[in-house]
Design a protein around this motif. Sequence first.
Motif, PDB file in Angstrom:
ATOM      1  N   HIS A  61       0.828  -1.222   0.000  1.00 33.59           N
ATOM      2  CA  HIS A  61       0.000   0.000   0.000  1.00 33.59           C
ATOM      3  C   HIS A  61       0.847   1.250   0.000  1.00 33.59           C
ATOM      4  O   HIS A  61       2.065   1.191   0.091  1.00 33.59           O
ATOM      5  CB  HIS A  61      -1.009  -0.020   1.142  1.00 33.59           C
ATOM      6  N   HIS A  63       1.244   3.926   2.029  1.00 36.61           N
ATOM      7  CA  HIS A  63       1.867   4.600   3.173  1.00 36.61           C
ATOM      8  C   HIS A  63       3.379   4.636   3.019  1.00 36.61           C
ATOM      9  O   HIS A  63       3.992   3.666   2.571  1.00 36.61           O
ATOM     10  CB  HIS A  63       1.503   3.875   4.482  1.00 36.61           C
ATOM     11  N   ASP A  65       5.762   4.370   5.064  1.00 37.39           N
ATOM     12  CA  ASP A  65       6.560   3.342   5.740  1.00 37.39           C
ATOM     13  C   ASP A  65       6.576   2.027   4.946  1.00 37.39           C
ATOM     14  O   ASP A  65       7.240   1.064   5.330  1.00 37.39           O
ATOM     15  CB  ASP A  65       6.095   3.114   7.189  1.00 37.39           C
ATOM     16  N   HIS A  66       5.880   2.009   3.787  1.00 38.04           N
ATOM     17  CA  HIS A  66       5.918   0.847   2.886  1.00 38.04           C
ATOM     18  C   HIS A  66       6.448   1.215   1.490  1.00 38.04           C
ATOM     19  O   HIS A  66       6.948   0.357   0.780  1.00 38.04           O
ATOM     20  CB  HIS A  66       4.530   0.214   2.767  1.00 38.04           C
ATOM     21  N   HIS A 162      -7.147  -1.672   4.818  1.00 39.91           N
ATOM     22  CA  HIS A 162      -6.407  -0.769   5.719  1.00 39.91           C
ATOM     23  C   HIS A 162      -6.549   0.676   5.240  1.00 39.91           C
ATOM     24  O   HIS A 162      -7.065   1.520   5.962  1.00 39.91           O
ATOM     25  CB  HIS A 162      -4.961  -1.255   5.748  1.00 39.91           C
ATOM     26  N   ASP A 187      -0.371  -4.106   5.988  1.00 36.11           N
ATOM     27  CA  ASP A 187      -1.056  -3.611   7.173  1.00 36.11           C
ATOM     28  C   ASP A 187      -2.512  -4.031   7.065  1.00 36.11           C
ATOM     29  O   ASP A 187      -3.150  -3.803   6.042  1.00 36.11           O
ATOM     30  CB  ASP A 187      -0.966  -2.077   7.261  1.00 36.11           C
ATOM     31  N   HIS A 407      -5.887   0.197  11.713  1.00 31.54           N
ATOM     32  CA  HIS A 407      -5.211  -1.090  11.934  1.00 31.54           C
ATOM     33  C   HIS A 407      -6.082  -2.004  12.780  1.00 31.54           C
ATOM     34  O   HIS A 407      -6.723  -1.554  13.732  1.00 31.54           O
ATOM     35  CB  HIS A 407      -3.906  -0.884  12.711  1.00 31.54           C
TER      36      HIS A 407
HETATM   37 ZN   LIG Z   1      -0.150   1.472   6.510  1.00 26.70          ZN
END
Ligand SMILES: [Zn+2]
Length: 537
Positions: A61, A63, A65-66, A162, A187, A407
Amino acid sequence: MKVEFLGGVRTVTGSATLLEKGSLKWLVDCGMFQGGKELEERNWHLQPYQAKNLSFILLTHAHIDHSGLIPKLVQEGFRGKVICTKATRDLCEIMLEDSGHIQEMEAEWQSRKGKRAGKKEAAPLYTVKDAEKSLRYFQTVNYGERFTLANGINVRFQDAGHILGSAIIEVWIEEGGGEKKLIFSGDLGNSGQPIVRDPSWIEEGDVLWMESTYGNRLHKSREETVQELLKIVQEAIAHEAKVIIPAFAVERTQEIIYTLGQFVRQGSIPSIPIYIDSPLAISATEIFKRNPGCFDHETQALLSGGEHPLEIPEINYTRTTEESKAINQDSRPGVIVSASGMCDSGRIQHHLKHHLWRNDSHIVIIGYQAEGTTGRRIVDGAKTVRLFGEEIAVKAHIHTLGGFSAHADQKGLLAWLSHFSNPQLEVFVNHGEEKISTQLSQLIRERFHFKTVVPLWGEKRVLFGEGEKELAEERGVEAFIPEESFSTLFNQLDRTYKRVRRKLKKEKKRGDDLYDPRWLKQLEEINKKLEELEEEL
Ligand SMILES: [Zn+2]
Ligand SMILES: [Zn+2]
């Protein structure tokens, strides 16, 4: 086949797993490390990612952090394909550019600071241009369609519920005449989240990468949270006051729009002005509107009934600074939703400056507030906060609403896992703080008797092969810690130690010439730990 855990292990950021079969190398996720200097230092050392030799990045996805290191990898020579859903690609377009912009600003600030210290100019991790360039490599797929990635490797994306476009990724691999299946949970969403669907169930597989962000926590129910928000808005209307909601631009803002829209549609509140004051949130909302295929049943039903879930009669999207400033001229009761979600930058700070000191205003905190942020100070009950160099009194009503998480909580994660029917499943517990991943790992072992592992950063393993054990034993981040991590840590330790001494000295002067026994106890514990380390060395 080989795997290497490059990030998102024993921490929630930097998600990345390197997979290798024969000469084919690919990544699942390529997230940025965030949260502190030591972690962020990792964003600069991507040799283990082997940018030039990678054929694919499978992206769960959008975000950061990905996805946040994709532009950096392109800069370092990645020329393969980034495969994701269409909504993820659309969101990456705005989020990676925004991230490039943040990197440029950060470098500019460092340079200005460095100049005064006689240092060289700082370069950004990557630029807006790098982010734009990286979009060329994106290729989109539909949920539920199984496709061939390479000879003997098939892949399918399933809805993770998510954020818009988020996916669980299934990978089938031919191994020794048979077929093995890997699953990456990405996530996992919270069931009952508005707009997006609930996470898809997966029933079969051999090895699972399982997120654990809230592996030790239970969320408040969404229904309760929605009712709390309704009461706050009603009270604000009764007192002709404003409700200020700091919110993340993607997903959270749209959920708030949806929820406020429900209040108006159901007649629980009259139509009032609602301001969405964040350019990124506005772009994200447009992307939501362009991807109705990702919506859940309820939202689809609204659409087919002729109503748009993200449109409310008096909603105002304010893009320009002038429009944003004009909001404060509006004295009618209303709601202002703005970024950043942790009140640390952006337009929300102006609204806080205008409303924190007012008795009748309401500040509604709906997301996680990291330590050290303005949002955290407000939640922790600070009497004043500093904004634009001015101390602002906190007199407004402060509300913390817990049920809007994107989440799954512990119960949700275990419920999702309960659909697996293969007792031989092996689970790598990732995407969580160390303590939380370990707790969930144990719980999974007890509850389902699956084999679980909480991998280490930099750990390499061989799956399904003769060599599996050997490499597994060779685990340990120790062998992979670069010299600079040590020196960064030492510097940090030195600085913190000095600060603590200074603060303690001050406290003693100020007070009754006594120290708090709790401080002494904490210091004793630290000392003991250091002595233990010394003995080990
Ligand atoms: Zn995420
Ligand atoms: Zn994440």
